[in-house]
Design an enzyme around this catalytic site. Sequence first.
Site, mmCIF file in Angstrom:
data_model
loop_
_atom_site.group_PDB
_atom_site.id
_atom_site.type_symbol
_atom_site.label_atom_id
_atom_site.label_comp_id
_atom_site.label_asym_id
_atom_site.label_seq_id
_atom_site.Cartn_x
_atom_site.Cartn_y
_atom_site.Cartn_z
ATOM 1 N N LYS A 115 9.738 6.616 -13.278
ATOM 2 C CA LYS A 115 9.937 7.879 -12.562
ATOM 3 C C LYS A 115 9.467 9.064 -13.379
ATOM 4 O O LYS A 115 8.979 10.045 -12.813
ATOM 5 C CB LYS A 115 11.409 8.050 -12.166
ATOM 6 N N LYS A 197 5.842 -4.097 -3.369
ATOM 7 C CA LYS A 197 6.982 -4.091 -2.465
ATOM 8 C C LYS A 197 6.788 -3.035 -1.370
ATOM 9 O O LYS A 197 6.240 -1.961 -1.649
ATOM 10 C CB LYS A 197 8.224 -3.740 -3.302
ATOM 11 N N LYS A 200 9.553 3.015 0.684
ATOM 12 C CA LYS A 200 9.627 4.248 1.452
ATOM 13 C C LYS A 200 8.827 5.362 0.801
ATOM 14 O O LYS A 200 8.548 6.365 1.408
ATOM 15 C CB LYS A 200 11.076 4.663 1.702
#
Length: 334
Positions: A115, A197, A200
């Site tokens: 992140k 994966k 979103k």
Amino acid sequence: MIGDKKVLFSGMQATGNLTLGNYLGALKNWVKLSDEYECFYCVVDEHSITVRQNPAELRKRARALLTLYIAAGLDPEKNCIYYQSHVSAHAELAWILNCFTYMGELNRMTQFKDKSAKHADNINAGLFTYPVLMASDILLFQADVVPVGIDQKQHLEITRDIAQRFNGIYGDVFTIPEPYFGKAGAKIMSLQDPAKKMSKSDENPNGSIYLMDDPDTIIRKFKRAVTDSEGQILYRDEQPGIRNLIDIYRACTGKSVEEVLAEFDGKGYGELKMAVGESVVDQLRPLQSEVERISKDKAYLDGIIKNNAEKAGYYANKTLRKVQKKIGFPERIR
Ligand code: TRP
């Protein structure tokens, strides 16, 4: 334990649009577990602000996620469905546990590294201590099990380490939680890059099926799904795109791999894509109409939000008071 039931805690962030992957991989499993355990399902809006959010959007998404929990079949009378920010004990325990967590431990968190690479202009202290807030979520409720995706494994481990460290000093204060990773096969990959994966936060919207996508959009995305040039429908590592389509089909229809392979024996990719797309449309239709129905009933939702925040607050504060006493904070005068 609450009564004669073990406690389950889990949460999701209200950022981005939830995908079919979130539903088949997480929410649907939660519903199956909800009879067996005393469940707390949190909308973790405090975690969301580790990345800059638009206020109106955050508020809207948080409510949409809470609605979705209910629409997916979690009975809000039996399961405690609530917003993290409505229970101040989360932040209070997080502060305390920050003082029992080492910089070195947090430095090893791969999600922090990922992140901070992604948000290089906003590497804030909250992003760094994110796992401590997550540990607080779990430990506040003395959770026995925590259903999460495999990407949260490290956060579960640090939660256990913090709890054991605290218990080692102050006695048995926290239940040591066990992760619950769900069944293999429920991991849904991107339709555009089956090595990744379904997420979103994917920049390519064609890679993900969003839970509120309409039928035409869903079919269109499946038609465009990336496959391979093998030309045969087999379930194997060499054909990750086809395998992902089969996994989605299995999750939506309940069929086994063998049944699916028999059904599409000698058929083309086009036919498979259509069938999978339709199975997803069928799977999402009732969910979408429930979301619509529940969203319209503002008074009902507000009642759920209020009652469950109180219920969560009751259990959370019980643990928080115990912790405060153990570490030597002055007693409250009543
Ligand atoms: N970090 C989790 C995720 O991104 C969300 C989360 C926050 C969570 N607190 C939690 C999950 C407590 C399980 C338990 O998926």
